[in-house]
Each structure stands twice: as structure tokens, then as C-alpha cells.
Design a protein around this motif. Structure first.
Motif, short mmCIF file in Angstrom:
data_model
loop_
_atom_site.label_atom_id
_atom_site.label_comp_id
_atom_site.label_asym_id
_atom_site.label_seq_id
_atom_site.Cartn_x
_atom_site.Cartn_y
_atom_site.Cartn_z
N PRO A 1 0.83 -1.21 0.00
CA PRO A 1 0.00 0.00 0.00
C PRO A 1 0.86 1.26 0.00
O PRO A 1 1.89 1.31 0.67
CB PRO A 1 -0.80 -0.12 1.30
N PRO A 2 0.46 2.26 -0.79
CA PRO A 2 1.20 3.53 -0.72
C PRO A 2 1.05 4.12 0.69
O PRO A 2 0.06 3.83 1.38
CB PRO A 2 0.52 4.41 -1.77
N PRO A 3 2.01 4.91 1.13
CA PRO A 3 1.98 5.42 2.51
C PRO A 3 0.65 6.03 2.93
O PRO A 3 0.20 5.83 4.06
CB PRO A 3 3.11 6.46 2.52
N GLU A 4 0.00 6.74 2.02
CA GLU A 4 -1.26 7.40 2.39
C GLU A 4 -2.43 6.41 2.54
O GLU A 4 -3.47 6.76 3.08
CB GLU A 4 -1.62 8.49 1.37
N GLU A 5 -2.24 5.16 2.11
CA GLU A 5 -3.30 4.15 2.23
C GLU A 5 -3.01 3.09 3.28
O GLU A 5 -3.79 2.15 3.44
CB GLU A 5 -3.52 3.48 0.86
N VAL A 6 -1.91 3.23 4.01
CA VAL A 6 -1.59 2.27 5.07
C VAL A 6 -2.60 2.47 6.20
O VAL A 6 -2.77 3.60 6.69
CB VAL A 6 -0.14 2.47 5.58
N PRO A 7 -3.27 1.39 6.62
CA PRO A 7 -4.21 1.51 7.73
C PRO A 7 -3.52 2.04 8.99
O PRO A 7 -2.33 1.77 9.21
CB PRO A 7 -4.71 0.07 7.95
N ALA A 8 -4.25 2.80 9.79
CA ALA A 8 -3.68 3.44 10.98
C ALA A 8 -3.03 2.42 11.92
O ALA A 8 -1.94 2.68 12.46
CB ALA A 8 -4.75 4.23 11.72
N ASP A 9 -3.67 1.25 12.11
CA ASP A 9 -3.09 0.22 12.98
C ASP A 9 -1.74 -0.26 12.45
O ASP A 9 -0.82 -0.52 13.21
CB ASP A 9 -4.04 -0.96 13.13
N SER A 10 -1.63 -0.37 11.15
CA SER A 10 -0.36 -0.79 10.54
C SER A 10 0.68 0.32 10.63
O SER A 10 1.87 0.04 10.86
CB SER A 10 -0.57 -1.17 9.07
N GLN A 11 0.27 1.57 10.45
CA GLN A 11 1.22 2.68 10.46
C GLN A 11 1.95 2.77 11.79
O GLN A 11 3.15 3.01 11.83
CB GLN A 11 0.52 4.01 10.14
N ARG A 12 1.23 2.54 12.86
CA ARG A 12 1.84 2.58 14.20
C ARG A 12 2.96 1.53 14.28
O ARG A 12 4.07 1.82 14.76
CB ARG A 12 0.76 2.31 15.25
N ILE A 13 2.71 0.34 13.77
CA ILE A 13 3.71 -0.73 13.79
C ILE A 13 4.86 -0.39 12.85
O ILE A 13 6.04 -0.57 13.20
CB ILE A 13 3.07 -2.08 13.43
N LEU A 14 4.55 0.12 11.66
CA LEU A 14 5.60 0.48 10.70
C LEU A 14 6.52 1.57 11.27
O LEU A 14 7.73 1.54 11.03
CB LEU A 14 5.01 0.93 9.37
#
Length: 182
Positions: free
Chosen positions: A7-20
Motif C-alpha cells: 500500500p502507498p503510505p497514504e493508504e496504510v491503515p492506521a493500525d499498521s502505520q503505528r507498527i511500521l
């Protein structure tokens, strides 16, 4: 080229973004495997939770040795590159020990027994012989530690399968056929 969509950065789910964000802070970048897993927050969380929990079993060099042995047995180029990078940069393992780990051995006799055993667990799909079980016990491992060895091997196999299926683009220093960086 990777076969699953990242997923492009702007489409990464919020739960995943925290982990990333946490992965990026640890490595200095977000490895492609984790960026791919970000499309499914539950899968990313499972992989990260499992890795985190298993960081408390066995010592780091033993876990790295298992990861190298299993990744070699499964022919996972991405995981071999990642585990070589992590074992040498963060785990203090020598190039020789990394290469031996891939071959199911180690400079340390006790870790050599673990590497052989982990490869046999994967190759036999858990149906190791009595002699193979006796060998790892003979190297000094207790039954609770043997359970940990198998669990680490299975966790590595999980990411091997994901990266083999995906043909994840290697974004860290690749390893040669002999297992050395570059």
C-alpha cells in the motif's frame, strides 16, 4: 518484483502505520516485508507479536542461527538477506558464523546442534527421528528449550513462506550463494 501490492503510505491503515513507525525506528527504514504486511493490520500484528514474544526465548545468537538455518532450508533469499543483516549488524555474529548457520552449523557446538535440529524440523515437517531429538538434548537443550527452538523455526518459516510467495524485493544487502553479504 514483488507479487503482492504494497500500500502507498497514504493508504496504510492506521493500525499498521503505528507498527511500521516502530519498525522504521528499529531498522532506520521500513523493510519491504513489513511494508507488504501493512496491507493487513492483523497479519502484521500477528507477525510482530510473535517475533516480539519469541525474542524472550533462547539467546539472540541462537535465534539468529535458527533463522539462518531455516531460511536456507526454505530457499528464502529475502529472509537470508534480512537475517544476515540483523545477525551481523545487531547480533554481533561473524560472517563465518552466519555462513555456518546457513549450512546448519555454527562456530559454537551447542548452536551447531540447534541449527542442524531446526533444519531437520523444517525438512521433516516436525517428524524428526529419536536420534535427532537425542542429539539436541545431548547438546544440552531441555524440553522447554526444544519447544522454543521449534517455535522459532516455525515463526521463521512463516515469514519465509510469505516472502517466497511474494518474491519480496530485497531492500537490504543481498547475500551471495555462500551466505556472505554482497
Amino acid at each position: 518484483m514483488s507479487r503482492l501490492n504494497v500500500p502507498p503510505p497514504e493508504e496504510v491503515p492506521a493500525d499498521s502505520q503505528r507498527i511500521l513507525d516502530s519498525v522504521g525506528a528499529q531498522f532506520g527504514f521500513v523493510p519491504n516485508m513489513f511494508a507488504t504486511l501493512a496491507s493487513n493490520p492483523t497479519v502484521l500484528e500477528v507477525v510482530m507479536t510473535l517475533q516480539g514474544a519469541l525474542s524472550r526465548v533462547l539467546d539472540a545468537r541462537t535465534r539468529h542461527t535458527i533463522a539462518l538455518a531455516v531460511s536456507q532450508a526454505n530457499g528464502c533469499g529475502y529472509c537470508l538477506a534480512m537475517h544476515t543483516h540483523v545477525a551481523t549488524k545487531f547480533g554481533g555474529m561473524s560472517g563465518e558464523d552466519v555462513e555456518l548457520g546457513r549450512a546448519g552449523s555454527s562456530v559454537d557446538p551447542k548452536r551447531a546442534a540447534v541449527a542442524r535440529f531446526a533444519q531437520r524440523v523444517v525438512e521433516s515437517r516436525g517428524q524428526v527421528s529419536d536420534a535427532e531429538l537425542a542429539a539436541v538434548r545431548g547438546a544440552g537443550y531441555t524440553d522447554p528449550q526444544i519447544l522454543a527452538i521449534v517455535t522459532v523455526a516455525v515463526q521463521v518459516q512463516l515469514t519465509n513462506f510469505i516472502n517466497n510467495l511474494n518474491q519480496t524485493d530485497i531492500d537490504i544487502p543481498a547475500v551471495s550463494a555462500a551466505g556472505t553479504p554482497g
